[in-house]
Design an enzyme around this catalytic site. Structure first.
Site: not given
Length: 325
Positions: A147, A172, A198, A243, A293, A295
């Site tokens: 991030k 990201d 991303e 997502k 992703d 996690d």
């Protein structure tokens, strides 16, 4: 059909920082559907950037629950509800119910031969030294998702790369860069071996990416909520992050898979930091993805019962029937 909606809160192991936000807990809705002894469950966190909360999602479900029955099809649910986190929880609960009622696993219903997955491990924003320490501590994960915002992003990346020269790195940015900043940072990102960036630009402010050739693949997250926004995203991005919280469930997630594959886009499955009950339907989408992703439970202080098994190497075991599907 009996439909119940519960709200549950899960504290984070440590505060989780991204561009513009710090999360101390994850608040979810749990939808349970039941008929004739068959029970299906679905969970949603919703999308903070769409101002969704557990309370607002529960209210969204109040308006449609009386119109749902055991024979509600995936297609009819899309017509009953707009794209939203509430629809995600209900859609996934209905898929789980169908599997339980049929006495089959989700893989049989969808004619998929499942494979075990390797997930990224996400490093939230901290000082460069703390991020490097957390990257080193995540040595069992061959892939890291980092991030970043516009504050010292390359310094942070360099520290992580020094700590983990072996890792595949995904960035990201959560809409945190301008187009000029992206162009400035791209050479260093390429030199540091970044596999994908991303959502570098803000949602609705990424028209500059049309016709732009990036040396590092660019991924759409907030810029593509669902099918209605897919064509525009496909013109601007190389990778689509699906997502279920934002696209409204597994049904639309699989439709996005088909659309992206037809356009030759790479795919990623992501999460909004839910429990294993959120990750299990995403595990289905992940069967088609180059980047995985899932996690979210690893970032929580505790997971739900019968959660996913996370093993060394970032390997995530298949969800059991007691969890979902």
């Amino acid at each position: 059909m009996k439909i119940t909606v519960d709200i549950a809160s899960y504290p984070m192991k440590v505060p989780f920082a991204i561009t513009g936000h710090v999360f101390h807990e994850t608040e979810t809705i749990l939808v349970t559907v039941e008929k004739d002894g068959h029970v299906g469950r679905g969970e949603s966190v919703g999308s903070y950037y769409l101002d969704e909360t557990a309370e607002s999602m529960a209210a969204d479900l109040d308006g449609v629950s009386s119109r749902i029955d055991a024979d509600t099809s995936p297609e009819s649910l899309q017509e009953l509800m707009p794209l939203c986190g509430a629809r995600n929880a209900l859609d996934c609960a209905l898929w789980d119910y169908r599997a339980k009622r049929a006495g089959q696993r989700i893989w049989n219903l969808l004619d998929i031969t499942p494979r075990e997955l390797v997930t990224v491990f996400t490093i939230g924003m901290e000082t460069p030294s703390v991020m490097a320490e957390r990257a080193a501590a995540a040595a069992q994960f061959p892939q890291l998702k980092i991030k970043l915002d516009a504050t010292n992003p390359i310094e942070r990346l360099e520290g992580i790369r020094a700590a983990r020269p072996d890792a595949t790195l995904i960035i990201d940015v959560n809409q945190g860069w301008s187009f000029e900043a992206l162009k400035e940072y791209l050479p260093a990102c390429q030199k540091l071996g970044v596999a994908m960036i991303e959502q570098p630009l803000a949602r609705g402010e990424d028209a500059a990416l049309e016709g732009f050739t990036s040396p590092v693949p660019l991924g759409a997250d907030e810029s593509c909520l669902g099918l209605e926004e897919f064509e525009l995203a496909a013109q601007r991005y190389d990778v689509l992050n699906i997502k279920l919280d934002k696209c409204g469930g597994l049904t639309e997630g699989l439709a996005l898979v088909r659309a992206a594959k037809a356009r030759g886009m790479q795919l990623m499955v992501g999460n909004m930091t839910g429990t294993s009950l959120s990750m299990a339907p995403s595990y289905v989408v992940a069967q088609f993805c180059q980047f995985v992703d899932i996690d979210g439970p690893l970032l929580l202080a505790h997971d739900i019962d019968n959660g996913l098994e996370y093993r060394p190497g970032g390997i995530v075991g298949l969800p059991g029937a007691a969890l979902w599907g």
